[in-house]
Design a protein around this motif. Structure first.
Motif, short mmCIF file in Angstrom:
data_model
loop_
_atom_site.label_atom_id
_atom_site.label_comp_id
_atom_site.label_asym_id
_atom_site.label_seq_id
_atom_site.Cartn_x
_atom_site.Cartn_y
_atom_site.Cartn_z
N LEU A 88 0.82 -1.21 0.00
CA LEU A 88 0.00 0.00 0.00
C LEU A 88 0.86 1.26 0.00
CD1 LEU A 88 -2.77 -1.11 2.51
CD2 LEU A 88 -3.05 -0.75 0.06
N MET A 89 1.91 1.28 0.80
CA MET A 89 2.77 2.46 0.86
C MET A 89 3.49 2.66 -0.47
SD MET A 89 4.31 2.19 4.73
CE MET A 89 5.42 3.56 4.44
N ARG A 90 3.93 1.58 -1.10
CA ARG A 90 4.60 1.69 -2.39
C ARG A 90 3.66 2.26 -3.45
NH1 ARG A 90 7.20 -3.62 -5.05
NH2 ARG A 90 4.99 -4.07 -5.45
N GLU A 91 2.42 1.79 -3.44
CA GLU A 91 1.44 2.29 -4.39
C GLU A 91 1.14 3.76 -4.13
OE1 GLU A 91 -1.36 2.22 -7.55
OE2 GLU A 91 0.32 0.93 -6.99
N ALA A 92 1.05 4.13 -2.85
CA ALA A 92 0.77 5.53 -2.51
C ALA A 92 1.88 6.44 -3.02
CB ALA A 92 0.61 5.68 -0.99
N ARG A 93 3.13 6.01 -2.83
CA ARG A 93 4.25 6.84 -3.29
C ARG A 93 4.30 6.93 -4.81
NH1 ARG A 93 7.12 3.96 1.09
NH2 ARG A 93 7.29 5.39 2.86
N SER A 94 3.93 5.82 -5.49
CA SER A 94 3.94 5.84 -6.95
C SER A 94 2.90 6.81 -7.50
CB SER A 94 3.69 4.43 -7.50
OG SER A 94 2.33 4.06 -7.34
N ARG A 95 1.85 7.08 -6.73
CA ARG A 95 0.81 8.01 -7.15
C ARG A 95 1.12 9.45 -6.71
NH1 ARG A 95 -4.72 5.68 -7.78
NH2 ARG A 95 -4.44 3.44 -8.15
N GLY A 96 2.26 9.62 -6.03
CA GLY A 96 2.64 10.95 -5.59
C GLY A 96 1.82 11.46 -4.43
N LEU A 97 1.23 10.54 -3.65
CA LEU A 97 0.41 10.96 -2.52
C LEU A 97 1.29 11.28 -1.32
CD1 LEU A 97 -2.43 8.30 -2.80
CD2 LEU A 97 -2.47 10.67 -3.59
N ALA A 98 0.81 12.16 -0.48
CA ALA A 98 1.55 12.54 0.72
C ALA A 98 0.67 12.29 1.94
CB ALA A 98 1.94 14.02 0.67
N ALA A 99 1.33 11.93 3.04
CA ALA A 99 0.59 11.71 4.28
C ALA A 99 0.10 13.04 4.83
CB ALA A 99 1.49 11.01 5.30
N GLU A 100 -1.11 13.01 5.39
CA GLU A 100 -1.64 14.21 6.02
C GLU A 100 -0.90 14.47 7.33
OE1 GLU A 100 -5.78 13.62 6.51
OE2 GLU A 100 -6.21 13.61 4.36
N GLU A 101 -0.85 15.75 7.73
CA GLU A 101 -0.17 16.11 8.97
C GLU A 101 -0.92 15.65 10.20
OE1 GLU A 101 2.75 17.68 9.67
OE2 GLU A 101 3.27 17.42 7.57
N THR A 102 -2.26 15.70 10.14
CA THR A 102 -3.06 15.36 11.31
C THR A 102 -4.22 14.47 10.90
OG1 THR A 102 -4.44 17.33 11.02
CG2 THR A 102 -2.54 17.53 12.47
N ASN A 103 -4.76 13.76 11.89
CA ASN A 103 -5.95 12.97 11.62
C ASN A 103 -7.19 13.76 12.02
OD1 ASN A 103 -6.20 12.87 14.41
ND2 ASN A 103 -5.40 10.78 14.58
N GLU A 104 -8.36 13.11 12.03
CA GLU A 104 -9.61 13.83 12.25
C GLU A 104 -9.73 14.41 13.66
OE1 GLU A 104 -12.54 11.01 11.22
OE2 GLU A 104 -12.12 11.09 9.07
N THR A 105 -8.96 13.88 14.61
CA THR A 105 -9.01 14.41 15.98
C THR A 105 -7.96 15.47 16.21
OG1 THR A 105 -7.49 12.70 16.80
CG2 THR A 105 -9.84 12.17 16.79
N GLY A 106 -7.18 15.80 15.17
CA GLY A 106 -6.15 16.81 15.32
C GLY A 106 -4.82 16.27 15.78
#
Length: 314
Positions: A88-106
């Motif tokens: 999953l992480m490899r696919e995410a990086r191949s799509r140029g996606l970035a992790a969000e800084e915070t989740n829904e609770t901040g």
């Protein structure tokens, strides 16, 4: 709807539910083993994904998150989880996606968790069911949307004398039968006997167990309560692991069917979670089929029908 996104475990078993317990005096169990030597963790071979090695150290670190009856099963579950995460992480990086800084609770998220969440949100998105779909589900599953039947009951617990063996149990039973004869169906007499004789803390509240639903008491006692005539004391005591019980049933509040307007939000969450989970598992399976995985085999994802049944059971 908030999605718990740790790592997708394909074909993972459900957590066992705790056995219901009878309200009684506190039971304290000592916890030892603080100085016991740690057992060596098992190693069952090299795991790779397209030549990328999932190291033995990584698997060992992941294993505590996958408790299992044997070390081999825990190792396998941990290795599977790490392979899925890597895909999953490899696919995410191949799509140029970035992790969000915070989740829904901040709260800040871990990089890998954020990448996986970004990928699945990007591919799956939200599968919000229509009101018509929710109504169809409601019509087919009305029995699942009811308030529980409640039982207002009281008990008197007579515990056997410690160390007296079966003779102690026999004496405790005899005492409960004497109490039943003495109190008859008089609620005031029952309350007085509960305060005087009961070994359960509820005795100080006239033996009241409050409003009980099925599953909250041990089966023997629950069945005995349901077999008791409302407004009376059961003419026979019942035995549990705690002792002998005198049972009084004061009231039954029958469950009622919830209207669609009350149930629709829960139905929408169930249908959305089912659709999202099935789609996410299919993505993982698709990525696994395109990769060369050695050292561990991923379980096949459950079918949509299996997933549907699992959602209903929850």
């Amino acid at each position: 709807m908030t999605r718990q996104l740790d790592v997708i475990n394909i074909g993972a078993p459900a957590d066992p539910r705790p056995e219901p317990a009878m309200p009684s005096a506190c039971e304290t169990h000592g916890c030892g083993g603080a100085d016991e030597p740690m057992q060596p963790l098992p190693a069952f071979g090299i795991v790779t994904v397209d030549g990328h090695e999932i190291t033995a150290e990584q698997i060992a670190e992941e294993m505590p998150h996958h408790p299992a009856p044997t070390g081999e099963e825990a190792w396998r579950a941990a290795a599977q989880a790490l392979v899925v995460r890597h895909l999953l992480m490899r696919e995410a990086r191949s799509r140029g996606l970035a992790a969000e800084e915070t989740n829904e609770t901040g709260k800040r998220t871990a990089d890998d968790e954020g990448l996986v969440k970004a990928l699945l949100d990007d591919i799956v998105g939200d599968a919000i069911p229509t009101e018509a779909e929710c109504k169809r589900y409601y019509s087919a599953n009305r029995h699942r949307f009811r308030t529980p039947t409640l039982y207002e009951a009281s008990h008197i617990l007579i515990e056997p004398e410690e160390g007296a063996g079966e003779d102690g149990w026999t004496a405790a039973e005899a005492q409960t039968r004497t109490i039943i004869d003495a109190v008859a169906d008089d609620p005031e007499a029952f309350a007085e006997a509960a305060r005087e004789f009961s070994g359960c803390p509820s005795g100080q509240q006239n033996g009241s167990l409050g409003q009980i639903r099925r599953g909250e008491l041990v089966e023997q006692v629950q069945s005995h309560i349901e077999a008791t005539v409302v407004g009376s004391v059961n003419p026979a005591p019942v035995r549990s692991k705690h002792g002998w019980h005198v049972i009084r049933l004061d009231r039954i509040i029958e469950g009622r069917e919830l209207p669609f307007e009350v149930a629709k939000d829960k139905i929408a969450d169930l249908l959305e979670a089912r659709s999202w989970t099935v789609s996410a598992m299919q993505i993982v399976q698709s990525l696994a089929e395109k990769a060369e995985i050695e050292g561990v085999v991923l379980d096949a994802p459950p079918s949509e029908e299996d997933q549907r049944q699992g959602t209903l059971a929850a």
